[in-house]
Design an enzyme around this catalytic site. Structure first.
Site, short mmCIF file in Angstrom:
data_model
loop_
_atom_site.label_atom_id
_atom_site.label_comp_id
_atom_site.label_asym_id
_atom_site.label_seq_id
_atom_site.Cartn_x
_atom_site.Cartn_y
_atom_site.Cartn_z
N LYS A 166 0.88 -1.28 0.03
CA LYS A 166 -0.01 0.07 -0.09
C LYS A 166 0.84 1.33 0.01
O LYS A 166 0.77 2.36 -0.86
CB LYS A 166 -0.95 -0.04 1.10
CG LYS A 166 -2.05 -0.88 1.08
CD LYS A 166 -2.96 -1.32 2.44
CE LYS A 166 -3.73 -2.43 2.38
NZ LYS A 166 -4.20 -2.96 3.60
N GLN A 193 -4.57 -1.27 9.85
CA GLN A 193 -4.38 -2.76 9.39
C GLN A 193 -5.02 -3.45 10.29
O GLN A 193 -4.48 -3.79 11.07
CB GLN A 193 -2.94 -2.78 8.97
CG GLN A 193 -2.73 -3.96 8.31
CD GLN A 193 -3.05 -4.37 6.61
OE1 GLN A 193 -3.12 -3.36 6.12
NE2 GLN A 193 -3.87 -5.37 6.44
N ASP A 249 -11.03 3.23 4.58
CA ASP A 249 -11.39 1.64 4.40
C ASP A 249 -12.87 1.49 4.77
O ASP A 249 -13.46 0.45 4.44
CB ASP A 249 -10.85 0.79 5.60
CG ASP A 249 -9.97 -0.40 4.88
OD1 ASP A 249 -10.27 -0.58 3.77
OD2 ASP A 249 -9.44 -1.14 5.78
#
Ligand code: NAP
Length: 298
Positions: A54, A98, A121
């Protein structure tokens, strides 16, 4: 029938090029470089690889990316305090925590501490609610990547029967909510399956488009798929493989070889949904930066 391979790398590359252009335009217009902060807790090797990918994708697109590496024994309160500091940092437009977090941490509490305007997200309840109501702000990256992949490869879900296997908050539920909306590139008829589904194969065989996100290596086999279906394999599973230097290989949740003989189109693992997830993160980060510059709020 031998399935056409839906090339996630190629489609993701297309989207990353669009993001690179958009980041350059934004910077030229506003003087602001979009910025993403990733919070990584612990030393799970798979998470570390995802985060590195990422970061690299961001840098290539002209998006600043910084990772906050916290030790595995960081307390929940300390993680939340770190997220709040990032919420307050005007140079950070998007924040990604994450997952999975270590088992002593309640993921839900950490997600709740995110500013919904920076939640790239799309996991904060505000963003989940907006998705359900058809006015998404940040669509979770993997589901959005699946939709883009379908549309850009000529397999729009509109009017199709989509069967989603798996009901996680990260993949199954949001992909179903996304594809069922009365919108272009969606408007599908939806069925969701899970471990409580009485006869999984009987349902999956009715799918025009089958999205599999169950986290079980090669569990969906050719007898569970109808001739001519489009199969999106979200799974990423490590299976032991002594012939590989690293001792394992990655496989999806679908038996790729068998199902390829029946499906019209299929995504490979790796090189399918994975790269799309990263590409959509860039798009969401740009959206967050554009909104911050415009002074927009939830
Ligand atoms: P998860 O949280 O473990 O959820 C799995 C879901 O599948 C659950 O809803 C579970 O049902 C259902 N399930 C499990 N076994 C089943 C079975 N035999 N029949 C029917 N349903 C079954 O998994 P996730 O986070 O959604 O991830 C799924 C897979 O996608 C994993 O392999 C993960 O690594 C991968 N993934 C890939 C990406 C990417 O970028 N490519 C992103 C995220 C995840 P219950 O609810 O009844 O338990």
């Amino acid at each position: 029938m031998t399935a056409v391979v839906i090339d996630g790398n190629a489609i993701a590359q297309e989207i990353r090029a669009e993001a690179t252009q958009a980041a350059a335009d934004l910077q030229a217009r506003s003087g602001v470089a979009p910025g993403l902060a990733v919070v990584l807790v612990g030393d799970d090797p798979a998470s570390a690889v995802y985060v590195r990918n990422k970061e690299r994708a961001c840098r290539e697109a002209g998006i600043r990316a910084e990772t906050l590496n916290l030790p595995g024994d960081t307390s929940q309160n300390e993680i939340i305090a770190a997220v709040r500091r990032l919420n307050d940092d005007p140079a950070v437009h998007g924040i990604l925590v994450q997952l999975p977090l270590p088992s002593h941490v309640d993921e839900r509490s950490v997600i709740l501490s995110l500013d919904p305007d920076k939640d790239v997200d799309g996991l904060h309840p505000v963003n989940v609610g907006r998705l359900v109501q058809g006015e998404p702000l940040f669509v979770p990256c993997t589901p959005w990547g699946i939709q883009e992949m379908l549309v850009r490869s000529g397999h729009s879900p509109e009017g199709k029967h989509v069967v989603v296997c798996g009901r996680s908050d990260i993949v199954g539920k949001p992909v179903a909510m996304l594809l069922v909306q009365k919108q272009t590139g969606a408007n599908a008829t939806l069925t969701m399956c899970h471990t409580g589904t009485a006869d999984l194969a009987a349902v999956t065989r009715t799918a025009d488009i089958l999205v599999v996100a169950i986290g079980r290596a090669e569990a969906v086999t050719a007898d569970m798929v109808s001739e001519g279906a489009v199969v999106i394999d979200v799974g990423i599973n490590r299976v032991d493989d002594a012939t590989r230097q690293r001792g394992y290989r990655l496989v999806g949740d679908v038996d790729y070889r068998g199902v390829s003989e029946k499906a019209a189109a299929i995504t490979p693992v790796p090189g399918g949904v994975g790269p799309m997830t990263v590409a959509m993160l860039l798009k969401n980060t740009l959206r967050a930066a554009e909104r911050a510059i415009a002074g927009a709020g939830v």
